[in-house]
Design an enzyme around this catalytic site. Structure first.
Site, PDB file in Angstrom:
ATOM      1  N   ASP A 177       0.887  -1.148   0.000  1.00  0.00           N
ATOM      2  CA  ASP A 177       0.000   0.000   0.000  1.00  0.00           C
ATOM      3  C   ASP A 177       0.931   1.205   0.000  1.00  0.00           C
ATOM      4  O   ASP A 177       1.600   1.470   1.005  1.00  0.00           O
ATOM      5  CB  ASP A 177      -0.876   0.002   1.262  1.00  0.00           C
ATOM      6  N   HIS A 178       1.008   1.911  -1.111  1.00  0.00           N
ATOM      7  CA  HIS A 178       2.081   2.904  -1.226  1.00  0.00           C
ATOM      8  C   HIS A 178       1.946   4.035  -0.209  1.00  0.00           C
ATOM      9  O   HIS A 178       2.905   4.736   0.065  1.00  0.00           O
ATOM     10  CB  HIS A 178       2.200   3.426  -2.659  1.00  0.00           C
ATOM     11  N   HIS A 240      -5.829   2.795   1.525  1.00  0.00           N
ATOM     12  CA  HIS A 240      -5.086   3.962   2.012  1.00  0.00           C
ATOM     13  C   HIS A 240      -5.723   4.610   3.250  1.00  0.00           C
ATOM     14  O   HIS A 240      -5.050   4.903   4.233  1.00  0.00           O
ATOM     15  CB  HIS A 240      -4.961   5.013   0.918  1.00  0.00           C
TER      16      HIS A 240
END
Ligand code: BG6
Length: 485
Positions: A177-178, A240
């Protein structure tokens, strides 16, 4: 030990826009482990040279920060290789295996398989790697990185986890999950657990509510096909926004190790009050920007939400009664990601002239992007006669404090996978729990029409119904474009 990063979906956008620029930046900064090679795999017929040439161009365009450094690129490019092939073709996958063995020689190497493909190729890629014994670790560690979307609901996420576990052990799996790679997200953990001053007030006694907003200015653009089936809940909330919630709300882990951190995060998700579909309508509000229906790939009468706001309650001793408002949308007023910790008002208003004046309460604003930093909002006396007060702030800004560019989110994450550090990656149970929380909203929103009042104009903070929704709960959105520049 040498490292080999095998990218499935080598000719795709993610590879050229994010992964290779991140690896190049690491190389330029001297942080990429020596002996790292990249091997791209996709169906497009290309030679090593052709892929390198195309990546040179895209990296020069997408690598942020300093100007493109040709010498650094050349040093990196010689370690980039390409193998054309189809994930579904056993002979071609065997060709990839042979190529990797040829490049690695007899030395042990850490291998990272990066699934940068469309999600329908995740399961076939895992099967093929399993069939060829490529997850087996006798010649060095084997790790797999799975991009989002990780499933489209709880059932598909469980199926994908089960399938992954038939070939890889959980410790080999890195669900990316960036957002967790962003400096200021990691700094929330530092802020909370490397300081003592925040802990005593980080609870229901002092905090009225928390707002987590990820606002984007851009429309859906070229991704209409994908987005129309996903919508804002699947695209942003399940991953996010819930990650931001977890790092804000979690307890201190006993040590800073992957499983200790992830245990605490999952405990937060477990404490989130489950909602029946019937209760969900009141716990959220949504919208769609005007013009969305004309985007390429979007169904003509689509009800997909491009904006959403939901309220979650965490039933534990720290957070009982403190709502967490999560909000995200496309085509909003500006690009900003911020976590607002809204504190309670003082018990007594000493400085109002007449009947109690409504004064804004203290806030801690953690801005994740576009600029990174923290602002503390508090009242001070305006100089001069009388007790006139004004809200002022104390500010910490990354760019003022630290020189140089901040790494892009993919840089620390790629490095962590190579080094086997999994704290910033989602565990199987974390992903499944997240879906369990978001699924009822998806179902409820899919089952109801999108009334005209839910349509919002581009450049707004979502529809007016969102303001009315939070106002009915006695609160207002912190609708401020980046507080830090
Ligand atoms: C992606 C979503 O995961 O995150 C996109 O699919 C979104 O729709 C993007 O635009 C936002 O990421 P960032 O880092 O630009 O905030």
């Amino acid at each position: 030990m040498p490292h080999t990063i095998v990218i499935f979906g080598a000719s795709g956008d993610l590879t050229s826009r994010k992964l290779v620029p991140a690896l190049y930046n690491l190389k330029r900064a001297g942080s990429l482990p020596a002996d790292t090679r990249v091997v791209g795999y996709s169906r497009t017929p290309m030679t090593d040279q052709q892929w390198r040439a195309s990546l040179r161009e895209t990296t020069a365009k997408h690598a942020e920060g300093e100007p493109f450094n040709a010498a650094a690129w050349d040093a990196f490019a010689s370690s980039i290789h390409y193998q054309p092939g189809d994930i579904g073709d056993a002979a071609e996958m065997a060709g990839l295996k042979a190529r990797l063995e040829q490049l690695e020689g007899s030395a042990a190497a850490t291998r990272v398989y990066y699934l940068a493909t469309a999600p329908q190729f995740y399961a076939p890629a895992v099967s093929a790697l399993g069939d060829l014994g490529m997850a087996e670790e006798s010649a060095g560690p084997r790790r797999i990185v799975v991009e989002k979307p990780f499933g489209t609901d709880l059932v598909t996420a469980q199926a994908l986890n089960e399938h992954l576990h038939t070939v890889f052990k959980e410790s080999q799996i890195y669900r990316i999950d960036h957002y967790l790679g962003k400096e200021s997200v990691q700094n929330i953990i530092a802020l909370r657990f490397a300081n003592t001053i925040f802990e005593p007030i980080w609870n229901r006694r002092y905090i009225d509510h928390v707002q987590i907003t990820v606002a984007e200015e851009v429309p859906v653009g070229r991704r209409g096909n994908y987005y129309d089936t996903a919508g804002v809940l699947r695209d942003m909330f399940q991953n996010h926004l819930l990650q931001l919630l977890m790092v804000t709300a979690m307890e201190a882990p006993v040590r800073f190790r992957a499983n200790a951190v992830r245990n605490e995060k999952v405990i937060v998700l477990e404490a989130i009050r489950p909602l029946e579909v019937a209760e969900v309508a009141a716990a959220g509000t949504r919208g769609q920007y005007r013009g969305y229906l004309a985007e390429p790939g979007v169904a003509p009468a689509s009800r997909t939400a491009t904006f959403g706001a939901i309220r979650l309650e965490i039933d534990n001793w720290r957070w009982q009664g403190v709502p967490f408002y999560l909000r995200s949308g496309k085509c909003m007023s500006c690009r900003t990601t911020q976590i607002v910790i809204a504190f309670r008002e003082p018990p007594l208003e000493l400085f109002a002239d007449g009947p109690r004046a409504h004064r804004e309460a203290n806030r801690l604003v953690i801005q994740i992007q576009p600029a990174e930093g923290i602002q503390m909002h508090f009242h001070t006396k305006v100089p001069g006669g009388g007790m006139r007060l004004r809200l002022t702030d104390l500010e910490f800004s990354y760019s003022r404090e630290f020189e140089g560019r901040l790494p892009e989110a993919y840089e620390p994450l790629l490095l962590d996978v190579m080094l086997g550090e999994a704290s910033l990656f989602a565990r199987a149970d974390e992903v499944e729990k997240s879906w369990e929380i978001i699924d009822p909203f998806v179902k409820s929103w899919a089952a109801t029409d999108m009334p005209a009042s839910d349509i919002y104009e581009a450049g707004h903070w979502g529809p007016a119904t969102s303001d009315a929704w939070i106002a009915a709960q006695g609160r207002t959105w912190f609708d401020t474009c980046p507080v830090l520049k």
